[in-house]
Design an enzyme around this catalytic site. Structure first.
Site, PDB file in Angstrom:
ATOM      1  N   ASP A  11       0.867  -1.190   0.000  1.00  0.00           N
ATOM      2  CA  ASP A  11       0.000   0.000   0.000  1.00  0.00           C
ATOM      3  C   ASP A  11       0.898   1.234   0.000  1.00  0.00           C
ATOM      4  O   ASP A  11       2.103   1.142   0.242  1.00  0.00           O
ATOM      5  CB  ASP A  11      -0.922   0.003   1.244  1.00  0.00           C
ATOM      6  CG  ASP A  11      -1.864   1.219   1.252  1.00  0.00           C
ATOM      7  OD1 ASP A  11      -2.383   1.570   0.178  1.00  0.00           O
ATOM      8  OD2 ASP A  11      -2.063   1.821   2.326  1.00  0.00           O
ATOM      9  N   SER A  12       0.297   2.389  -0.239  1.00  0.00           N
ATOM     10  CA  SER A  12       1.077   3.623  -0.161  1.00  0.00           C
ATOM     11  C   SER A  12       1.507   3.897   1.282  1.00  0.00           C
ATOM     12  O   SER A  12       2.462   4.631   1.520  1.00  0.00           O
ATOM     13  CB  SER A  12       0.232   4.796  -0.670  1.00  0.00           C
ATOM     14  OG  SER A  12      -0.919   4.935   0.148  1.00  0.00           O
ATOM     15  N   CYS A  74      -4.653  -1.487  -1.861  1.00  0.00           N
ATOM     16  CA  CYS A  74      -4.817  -0.073  -2.160  1.00  0.00           C
ATOM     17  C   CYS A  74      -5.771   0.044  -3.345  1.00  0.00           C
ATOM     18  O   CYS A  74      -5.466  -0.438  -4.439  1.00  0.00           O
ATOM     19  CB  CYS A  74      -3.441   0.505  -2.511  1.00  0.00           C
ATOM     20  SG  CYS A  74      -3.485   2.216  -3.076  1.00  0.00           S
ATOM     21  N   GLU A 149      -3.381   8.446   7.834  1.00  0.00           N
ATOM     22  CA  GLU A 149      -1.994   7.964   7.921  1.00  0.00           C
ATOM     23  C   GLU A 149      -1.302   8.582   9.151  1.00  0.00           C
ATOM     24  O   GLU A 149      -0.664   7.892   9.935  1.00  0.00           O
ATOM     25  CB  GLU A 149      -1.243   8.353   6.639  1.00  0.00           C
ATOM     26  CG  GLU A 149       0.220   7.900   6.586  1.00  0.00           C
ATOM     27  CD  GLU A 149       0.391   6.421   6.282  1.00  0.00           C
ATOM     28  OE1 GLU A 149      -0.536   5.788   5.765  1.00  0.00           O
ATOM     29  OE2 GLU A 149       1.480   5.886   6.592  1.00  0.00           O
ATOM     30  N   CYS A 176     -11.172   3.198  -0.073  1.00  0.00           N
ATOM     31  CA  CYS A 176      -9.747   3.486   0.130  1.00  0.00           C
ATOM     32  C   CYS A 176      -9.388   2.751   1.412  1.00  0.00           C
ATOM     33  O   CYS A 176     -10.096   2.890   2.420  1.00  0.00           O
ATOM     34  CB  CYS A 176      -9.511   4.984   0.297  1.00  0.00           C
ATOM     35  SG  CYS A 176      -7.880   5.410   0.952  1.00  0.00           S
ATOM     36  N   HIS A 178      -7.183   3.181   3.569  1.00  0.00           N
ATOM     37  CA  HIS A 178      -6.941   4.041   4.735  1.00  0.00           C
ATOM     38  C   HIS A 178      -8.240   4.302   5.500  1.00  0.00           C
ATOM     39  O   HIS A 178      -8.264   4.318   6.727  1.00  0.00           O
ATOM     40  CB  HIS A 178      -6.321   5.371   4.303  1.00  0.00           C
ATOM     41  CG  HIS A 178      -4.851   5.311   4.108  1.00  0.00           C
ATOM     42  ND1 HIS A 178      -4.265   4.707   3.017  1.00  0.00           N
ATOM     43  CD2 HIS A 178      -3.825   5.762   4.880  1.00  0.00           C
ATOM     44  CE1 HIS A 178      -2.950   4.803   3.122  1.00  0.00           C
ATOM     45  NE2 HIS A 178      -2.655   5.441   4.248  1.00  0.00           N
TER      46      HIS A 178
HETATM   47  N1  DGL Z   1      -4.808   3.350   0.670  1.00  0.00           N
HETATM   48  C1  DGL Z   1      -4.960   3.778  -0.671  1.00  0.00           C
HETATM   49  C2  DGL Z   1      -6.273   3.340  -1.286  1.00  0.00           C
HETATM   50  O1  DGL Z   1      -6.836   2.334  -0.883  1.00  0.00           O
HETATM   51  C3  DGL Z   1      -4.669   5.190  -1.054  1.00  0.00           C
HETATM   52  C4  DGL Z   1      -4.221   6.200  -0.095  1.00  0.00           C
HETATM   53  C5  DGL Z   1      -3.381   7.262  -0.774  1.00  0.00           C
HETATM   54  O2  DGL Z   1      -3.949   8.227  -1.334  1.00  0.00           O
HETATM   55  O3  DGL Z   1      -2.156   7.072  -0.771  1.00  0.00           O
HETATM   56  O4  DGL Z   1      -6.769   3.949  -2.185  1.00  0.00           O
END
Ligand code: DGL
Length: 282
Positions: A11-12, A74, A149, A176, A178
């Site tokens: 993931d990011s 992600c 985050e 997302c 997150h």
């Molecule tokens: N966790 C990521 C997602 O599911 C993206 C978060 C980010 O913008 O880095 O889309």
């Protein structure tokens, strides 16, 4: 020594922890590598080309480690480049997509779908919505993933009302990963059912890792309408062996997990050994 199945989770940032937790709950004896790309986060404000090149780099690291499967935990990375990665790597690459189908099946008539700005623009996401009959309202909070985050890695508090619209919805789809880390908070904010794809993604990754000796199965490409493979969950979990999680290049997340009872408690209850590989991966 028996082969230890290994799965790379990418993931990011910390968003992929939700998928990891689900995997830990459903498996024993699996080695997980967790790789996050804080250097280029948030992915939600990157171009598809940028995201594809970062994800490729991440999956190359997994390839060198000999994983059985990789998970793009992600939604943004999945929307931007999952098909490209499936063509580029020899192991199965599992994606994560907004659980709009789940919301529809649960009888939710008008759901709010929360995704990053990049996901909202991607053709793959648009096609996913177009396949459903229900009405959806898509909203992209530009800074929510970064706020989550910081909340997870540094404990910095934030208010959902600074990020989310008010309105009457039958449910909320967290598109997302997150956002799934603050799922209860979002459920309380709207007072309606909240849906995410973490469990389905985890089940599929475990099935695809091939622990039961079955050949790798199918594709989850919704564009072709083939999505029946989640049913085949791995059977032989070795309950004598604990899972192992190795954090690569994710020291903030690792430190937080070690120091914070909220997260560590969840890990300990899953009987898992966690460690960190301090190498420089990006
Ligand atoms: N966790 C990521 C997602 O599911 C993206 C978060 C980010 O913008 O880095 O889309």
């Amino acid at each position: 020594m028996a082969h230890r199945a290994s799965i790379g989770i990418f993931d990011s940032g910390a968003g992929g922890l939700g998928v990891l937790f689900e995997c830990l709950e459903m498996s024993r004896g699996v080695r997980y590598y967790y790789l996050s790309d804080e250097a280029h986060a948030p992915y939600g404000s990157r171009t598809e080309q940028e995201i594809a090149s970062y994800v490729r780099e991440g999956l190359q690291i997994f390839a060198a480690l000999g994983v059985d499967a990789a998970v793009l935990a992600c939604n943004t990375a999945t929307a931007a480049c999952v098909e490209e990665m499936r063509r580029a790597f020899p192991f199965p690459v599992v994606g994560t997509e907004p659980a709009v189908r789940l919301a529809g099946r649960a009888g939710c008539k008008h759901a709010l779908v929360l995704v990053t700005p990049r996901t909202a623009e991607c053709a793959r996401f648009r096609a996913l919505l177009a396949r459903e009959r229900e009405r959806f309202t898509v909203f992209s909070p530009p800074r929510l993933a970064s706020a989550v985050e910081r909340f997870v890695t540094e404990g910095e508090r934030f208010s959902l009302s600074d990020h989310l619209p008010r309105g009457a919805f039958g449910g909320v789809v967290l598109g997302c990963t997150h956002y799934t880390l603050v799922k209860e908070k979002i459920a309380r904010f709207y007072g309606v059912p909240v849906f995410d794809g973490n469990r389905g993604t985890a089940r599929r990754a475990l099935a695809l890792a091939g622990r039961d000796g079955c050949p790798p199965i199918g594709k989850d490409n919704h564009l072709e309408g083939a999505n029946s493979t989640n049913k085949r969950l791995q059977s032989p979990c070795d309950f004598q062996t604990e899972n192992e999680v190795i954090f690569l290049n994710s020291s903030k997340i690792y430190n937080r997990l070690c120091n914070e009872h909220m997260f560590l408690g969840r890990f300990l209850s899953r009987n898992v050994k966690i460690s960190q590989d301090g190498g420089n991966f990006f």
